[in-house]
Design a protein around this motif. Structure first.
Motif, mmCIF file in Angstrom:
data_model
loop_
_atom_site.group_PDB
_atom_site.id
_atom_site.type_symbol
_atom_site.label_atom_id
_atom_site.label_comp_id
_atom_site.label_asym_id
_atom_site.label_seq_id
_atom_site.Cartn_x
_atom_site.Cartn_y
_atom_site.Cartn_z
ATOM 1 N N LYS A 91 0.838 -1.212 0.000
ATOM 2 C CA LYS A 91 0.000 0.000 0.000
ATOM 3 C C LYS A 91 0.867 1.253 0.000
ATOM 4 C CE LYS A 91 -4.051 -1.952 2.221
ATOM 5 N NZ LYS A 91 -4.854 -2.029 3.432
ATOM 6 N N GLU A 92 1.905 1.248 0.820
ATOM 7 C CA GLU A 92 2.805 2.399 0.860
ATOM 8 C C GLU A 92 3.505 2.597 -0.481
ATOM 9 O OE1 GLU A 92 6.877 3.881 3.022
ATOM 10 O OE2 GLU A 92 5.501 2.658 4.206
ATOM 11 N N LEU A 93 3.962 1.506 -1.072
ATOM 12 C CA LEU A 93 4.640 1.594 -2.367
ATOM 13 C C LEU A 93 3.699 2.078 -3.468
ATOM 14 C CD1 LEU A 93 6.801 -1.637 -2.128
ATOM 15 C CD2 LEU A 93 7.641 0.723 -2.090
ATOM 16 N N GLU A 94 2.459 1.621 -3.438
ATOM 17 C CA GLU A 94 1.467 2.084 -4.417
ATOM 18 C C GLU A 94 1.208 3.573 -4.248
ATOM 19 O OE1 GLU A 94 -1.978 -0.393 -3.940
ATOM 20 O OE2 GLU A 94 -0.902 -2.184 -4.581
ATOM 21 N N ALA A 95 1.117 4.030 -3.006
ATOM 22 C CA ALA A 95 0.897 5.460 -2.748
ATOM 23 C C ALA A 95 2.085 6.281 -3.245
ATOM 24 C CB ALA A 95 0.662 5.695 -1.259
ATOM 25 N N GLN A 96 3.304 5.786 -3.022
ATOM 26 C CA GLN A 96 4.498 6.489 -3.510
ATOM 27 C C GLN A 96 4.511 6.546 -5.034
ATOM 28 O OE1 GLN A 96 7.883 4.469 -1.844
ATOM 29 N NE2 GLN A 96 7.659 5.428 0.156
ATOM 30 N N THR A 102 1.872 11.655 -10.316
ATOM 31 C CA THR A 102 1.200 12.950 -10.361
ATOM 32 C C THR A 102 2.189 14.105 -10.319
ATOM 33 O OG1 THR A 102 0.855 12.973 -7.960
ATOM 34 C CG2 THR A 102 -0.920 12.095 -9.329
ATOM 35 N N ASP A 103 3.376 13.880 -9.742
ATOM 36 C CA ASP A 103 4.395 14.935 -9.673
ATOM 37 C C ASP A 103 5.081 15.162 -11.009
ATOM 38 O OD1 ASP A 103 3.847 15.295 -7.006
ATOM 39 O OD2 ASP A 103 5.619 14.224 -6.276
#
Length: 104
Positions: A91-96, A102-103
């Motif tokens: 989940k953390e990796l997907e969020a990153q 988006t950046d």
């Protein structure tokens, strides 16, 4: 916390013995080692000034590897004892990855 060594041993073992009886544990260790190295954690620090380390331990590549290893673990053994840790890191990796996309 010798994450570089874990990854080297994993790759050697996976190439030679893909049916190794403890492969699920190895996938977990490789995924977590990749994840921690992507954050430059552990006793063995990554030196991105060295070309061979920049290629091998690029944080983006390590995050991709962690995602692949942990995803494969969950695919192979959905009831693994490592499930909650693996899902949390994924989940953390997907969020990153979403933030990075988006950046750009």
């Amino acid at each position: 916390k010798a994450y570089k060594q874990v990854l080297l041993r994993f790759e050697e073992t996976y190439a030679a013995y893909p049916a190794f009886s403890k492969m699920n544990e190895f996938l977990y260790l490789a995924g977590m080692s990749s994840y921690y190295l992507s954050k430059n954690q552990g006793r063995q620090k990554v030196n991105l000034k060295l070309e061979r380390e920049r290629e091998r331990y690029n944080p983006e590549k390590l995050r991709e590897d962690a995602t692949a290893y942990l995803g494969l673990l969950l695919e192979r053994d959905p009831d693994t004892k490592y499930r909650s840790d693996a899902e949390e890191v994924l989940k953390e990796l997907e969020a990153q990855a979403a933030k990075t996309a988006t950046d750009q």
